[in-house]
Motif scaffolding. Structure first.
Motif, short mmCIF file in Angstrom:
data_model
loop_
_atom_site.label_atom_id
_atom_site.label_comp_id
_atom_site.label_asym_id
_atom_site.label_seq_id
_atom_site.Cartn_x
_atom_site.Cartn_y
_atom_site.Cartn_z
N ALA A 110 0.87 -1.18 0.00
CA ALA A 110 0.00 0.00 0.00
C ALA A 110 0.90 1.23 0.00
O ALA A 110 1.86 1.30 0.77
N ARG A 111 0.60 2.17 -0.88
CA ARG A 111 1.43 3.36 -1.01
C ARG A 111 0.78 4.56 -0.33
O ARG A 111 -0.42 4.76 -0.43
N THR A 112 1.61 5.34 0.34
CA THR A 112 1.10 6.48 1.08
C THR A 112 0.42 7.49 0.17
O THR A 112 0.77 7.60 -1.02
N THR A 113 -0.54 8.21 0.70
CA THR A 113 -1.30 9.19 -0.07
C THR A 113 -0.88 10.62 0.26
O THR A 113 -1.48 11.57 -0.26
N ALA A 114 0.11 10.80 1.11
CA ALA A 114 0.55 12.13 1.53
C ALA A 114 1.57 12.71 0.54
O ALA A 114 2.19 11.98 -0.23
N PRO A 115 1.77 14.03 0.55
CA PRO A 115 2.76 14.67 -0.34
C PRO A 115 4.18 14.47 0.19
O PRO A 115 4.77 15.36 0.83
N VAL A 116 4.75 13.32 -0.08
CA VAL A 116 6.03 12.93 0.51
C VAL A 116 7.15 13.90 0.14
O VAL A 116 7.92 14.33 1.00
N SER A 117 7.28 14.24 -1.13
CA SER A 117 8.39 15.11 -1.54
C SER A 117 8.30 16.47 -0.87
O SER A 117 9.33 17.04 -0.47
N GLU A 118 7.08 16.99 -0.70
CA GLU A 118 6.92 18.28 -0.04
C GLU A 118 7.27 18.19 1.45
O GLU A 118 7.82 19.13 2.02
N MET A 119 6.95 17.06 2.08
CA MET A 119 7.32 16.87 3.48
C MET A 119 8.84 16.85 3.65
O MET A 119 9.39 17.51 4.53
N VAL A 120 9.50 16.10 2.77
CA VAL A 120 10.96 16.01 2.84
C VAL A 120 11.59 17.38 2.58
O VAL A 120 12.51 17.80 3.29
N GLN A 121 11.09 18.09 1.59
CA GLN A 121 11.62 19.41 1.28
C GLN A 121 11.45 20.38 2.45
O GLN A 121 12.38 21.12 2.80
N ALA A 122 10.28 20.35 3.07
CA ALA A 122 10.02 21.25 4.19
C ALA A 122 10.95 20.96 5.36
O ALA A 122 11.47 21.87 6.01
N GLY A 127 16.18 22.86 8.21
CA GLY A 127 17.46 22.47 8.79
C GLY A 127 17.45 21.10 9.43
O GLY A 127 18.34 20.78 10.23
N LEU A 128 16.47 20.27 9.06
CA LEU A 128 16.34 18.93 9.62
C LEU A 128 16.54 17.92 8.49
O LEU A 128 15.75 17.87 7.54
N ALA A 129 17.61 17.15 8.57
CA ALA A 129 17.91 16.19 7.51
C ALA A 129 16.77 15.20 7.36
O ALA A 129 16.27 14.65 8.34
N ALA A 130 16.35 14.97 6.11
CA ALA A 130 15.21 14.08 5.86
C ALA A 130 15.33 13.46 4.48
O ALA A 130 15.93 14.04 3.57
N ALA A 131 14.73 12.29 4.33
CA ALA A 131 14.69 11.60 3.04
C ALA A 131 13.46 10.71 3.00
O ALA A 131 12.92 10.32 4.04
N ALA A 132 13.01 10.43 1.78
CA ALA A 132 11.93 9.47 1.58
C ALA A 132 12.51 8.08 1.45
O ALA A 132 13.65 7.90 1.01
N THR A 133 11.73 7.08 1.87
CA THR A 133 12.20 5.70 1.78
C THR A 133 11.05 4.77 1.46
O THR A 133 9.91 5.00 1.87
N SER A 134 11.37 3.72 0.71
CA SER A 134 10.39 2.66 0.46
C SER A 134 10.55 1.51 1.42
O SER A 134 9.76 0.56 1.39
N ASP A 135 11.56 1.56 2.28
CA ASP A 135 11.84 0.47 3.20
C ASP A 135 10.95 0.53 4.43
O ASP A 135 10.87 1.56 5.10
N SER A 136 10.30 -0.57 4.73
CA SER A 136 9.53 -0.69 5.97
C SER A 136 10.46 -1.04 7.11
O SER A 136 11.54 -1.59 6.90
N ALA A 180 5.99 18.89 13.67
CA ALA A 180 5.19 20.06 13.33
C ALA A 180 5.45 20.52 11.90
O ALA A 180 4.51 20.90 11.18
N VAL A 181 6.70 20.49 11.46
CA VAL A 181 7.04 20.89 10.09
C VAL A 181 6.39 19.94 9.09
O VAL A 181 5.82 20.37 8.08
N ALA A 182 6.47 18.64 9.35
CA ALA A 182 5.86 17.65 8.44
C ALA A 182 4.35 17.81 8.38
O ALA A 182 3.75 17.74 7.30
N ALA A 183 3.72 18.02 9.53
CA ALA A 183 2.27 18.20 9.56
C ALA A 183 1.86 19.44 8.78
O ALA A 183 0.85 19.44 8.06
N ASP A 184 2.63 20.51 8.92
CA ASP A 184 2.31 21.74 8.20
C ASP A 184 2.46 21.56 6.70
O ASP A 184 1.66 22.10 5.91
N ALA A 185 3.46 20.77 6.28
CA ALA A 185 3.63 20.50 4.85
C ALA A 185 2.43 19.74 4.28
O ALA A 185 1.98 20.01 3.16
N ILE A 186 1.91 18.79 5.05
CA ILE A 186 0.70 18.08 4.62
C ILE A 186 -0.48 19.03 4.54
O ILE A 186 -1.25 19.03 3.58
#
Length: 199
Positions: A110-122, A127-136, A180-186
């Motif tokens: 099942a693939r997430t429905t959230a704006p992943v790239s925007e969350m990572v960018q935000a 100033g918080l290192a972040a990346a998207a991952t397909s690994d569970s 909080a940053v991730a929630a705001d990006a969503i």
């Protein structure tokens, strides 16, 4: 200071449910106020749900989404595989323990429905290192993500559902800031609440 939003009428910001699912995490990762009350900052009203049995949590969150009590869900847990935030993009059909499937009839992924790239960018811009991952990762978070996603309706207006993993060594204040940053990006990708849904 007076709350201008209250003076002008009901708060039409979208509501995001933030669930910190690990009962052993002392950091208090969920955004918003205590006792599940909405926060009054950012682009959304933030409701919180605390840790519970994963099956009960999955049912509770799916019920709230079905009743349109919230327009998005941000699951929050820990990662043991990175020193930065990880936004998990998918979850596998697995039970809570071992490789056995949770359902013999449900899809394998099942693939997430959230704006992943925007969350990572935000997060990175904050100033918080972040990346998207397909690994569970083998914890309740992946199980919850899968169950909530597979319970969503098959349409273009499905709610945004995401799983944010916080580094184990991160200071609690920085961990909460990342949530909080991730929630705001969503929230920036969600529509305002329709007036007929406001009490």
């Amino acid at each position: 200071m007076l709350n201008n939003r209250t003076e002008k009428g009901p708060d039409r910001r979208p509501a995001i449910l933030v669930c910190s699912y690990d009962p052993h995490d002392p950091a208090g990762l969920a955004a918003g106020d205590a006792d599940g009350q909405p926060s009054d900052s950012g682009s959304a009203r933030t409701l919180t749900v605390g840790a519970d049995d994963p099956g009960a949590l999955a049912d509770l969150i799916s019920h709230k989404l079905a009743k349109a009590e919230c327009q998005a869900v941000l699951l929050v847990g820990r990662t043991r595989r990175s020193d930065g935030f990880r936004v998990q993009m998918r979850a596998e059909n697995r039970g809570l323990t071992g490789p056995a499937k949770w359902s013999d009839t449900a899809p394998a992924l099942a693939r997430t429905t959230a704006p992943v790239s925007e969350m990572v960018q935000a997060l990175n811009e904050a100033g918080l290192a972040a990346a998207a991952t397909s690994d569970s990762e083998e914890d309740a978070g992946s199980h919850l993500l899968y169950r909530i996603l597979t319970a969503l309706p098959d349409d273009a207006d499905a709610p945004a559902v995401a799983l944010l993993r916080v580094p184990l060594a991160l200071e609690p204040s920085e961990a909460r800031r990342g949530v909080a940053v991730a929630a705001d990006a969503i929230a920036r990708h969600l529509p305002l609440m329709p007036r007929e849904r406001l009490g």
